[in-house]
Design a protein around this motif. Sequence first.
Motif, mmCIF file in Angstrom:
data_model
loop_
_atom_site.group_PDB
_atom_site.id
_atom_site.type_symbol
_atom_site.label_atom_id
_atom_site.label_comp_id
_atom_site.label_asym_id
_atom_site.label_seq_id
_atom_site.Cartn_x
_atom_site.Cartn_y
_atom_site.Cartn_z
ATOM 1 N N VAL A 85 0.849 -1.194 0.000
ATOM 2 C CA VAL A 85 0.000 0.000 0.000
ATOM 3 C C VAL A 85 0.883 1.241 0.000
ATOM 4 N N SER A 86 0.579 2.167 -0.890
ATOM 5 C CA SER A 86 1.328 3.417 -0.974
ATOM 6 C C SER A 86 0.377 4.526 -1.403
ATOM 7 N N LYS A 92 -4.925 6.178 -2.699
ATOM 8 C CA LYS A 92 -4.203 5.140 -1.974
ATOM 9 C C LYS A 92 -4.120 3.948 -2.912
ATOM 10 N N VAL A 93 -2.911 3.488 -3.172
ATOM 11 C CA VAL A 93 -2.692 2.449 -4.175
ATOM 12 C C VAL A 93 -2.368 1.122 -3.507
ATOM 13 N N TYR A 94 -3.118 0.088 -3.874
ATOM 14 C CA TYR A 94 -2.926 -1.276 -3.370
ATOM 15 C C TYR A 94 -2.356 -2.098 -4.522
ATOM 16 N N ARG A 95 -1.171 -2.675 -4.323
ATOM 17 C CA ARG A 95 -0.518 -3.452 -5.375
ATOM 18 C C ARG A 95 -0.362 -4.899 -4.944
ATOM 19 N N LEU A 101 -4.964 -1.583 -7.514
ATOM 20 C CA LEU A 101 -6.276 -0.981 -7.297
ATOM 21 C C LEU A 101 -6.066 0.369 -6.620
ATOM 22 N N TRP A 102 -6.523 1.413 -7.273
ATOM 23 C CA TRP A 102 -6.358 2.776 -6.786
ATOM 24 C C TRP A 102 -7.650 3.204 -6.098
ATOM 25 N N CYS A 103 -7.551 3.532 -4.836
ATOM 26 C CA CYS A 103 -8.718 3.921 -4.044
ATOM 27 C C CYS A 103 -8.843 5.441 -4.068
#
Length: 218
Positions: A85-86, A92-95, A101-103
Amino acid sequence: MQPEFWHKKWESNQIGFHLPEVNPYLQRLWPQLNIPAQARVLVPLCGKSLDLLWLAGRGYQVLGVELSQKAIEDFFSEHQVTPQVSDAGPFKVYRGDSIELWCGDFFALTADDVADCVALYDRAALIALPPAMRERYATHLQQILPPVVQGLLITLDYDQAQMSGPPFAVSDDEVQRLLAGAWQVRMLEEQDVLGESWKFLQAGVTRLEERVYRVSGQ
């Protein structure tokens, strides 16, 4: 339609729009596009769709955008993936492997964010939006995506007076008006799906057509 509407849907698990299987149109028609493996695919308003896994399983790099943090966390939890997560600007980007998946708010996406996206898959974004937001969505897509983009768009069409959305009714005329000015738009399939759509039958809807379009940059 405010973000709180979708947050409440996910928090209360009112997610009848989430399908427990991979979309059959995607499986049957995506290979016809001849999009090369490793290409990056933009999936707007992706929820926790199994279509993301299908695309990743065929070698694509998937960029999903979703407003609900719960939807994204559920996706990775249900598939036993611990994402990195970054932050990327307002997102907030989940890789996890080949899926990002970009929140955040889809309309905050910039051309730089999707500069390497050469493919688009929209099963549930356009039909999730009321008319004014559909206009904004179509304009934003065309402004930020590279001119070489191509992909699939899936819509529903019915008498909006018989049931309120979402999913909203989007006619063929509207698809052409929204997209055909900047992109090439070709209908690949049209099916009467009323008989298999209990929600619409219960609401008294008398017709329901599902359409699949191939879209591509000019």
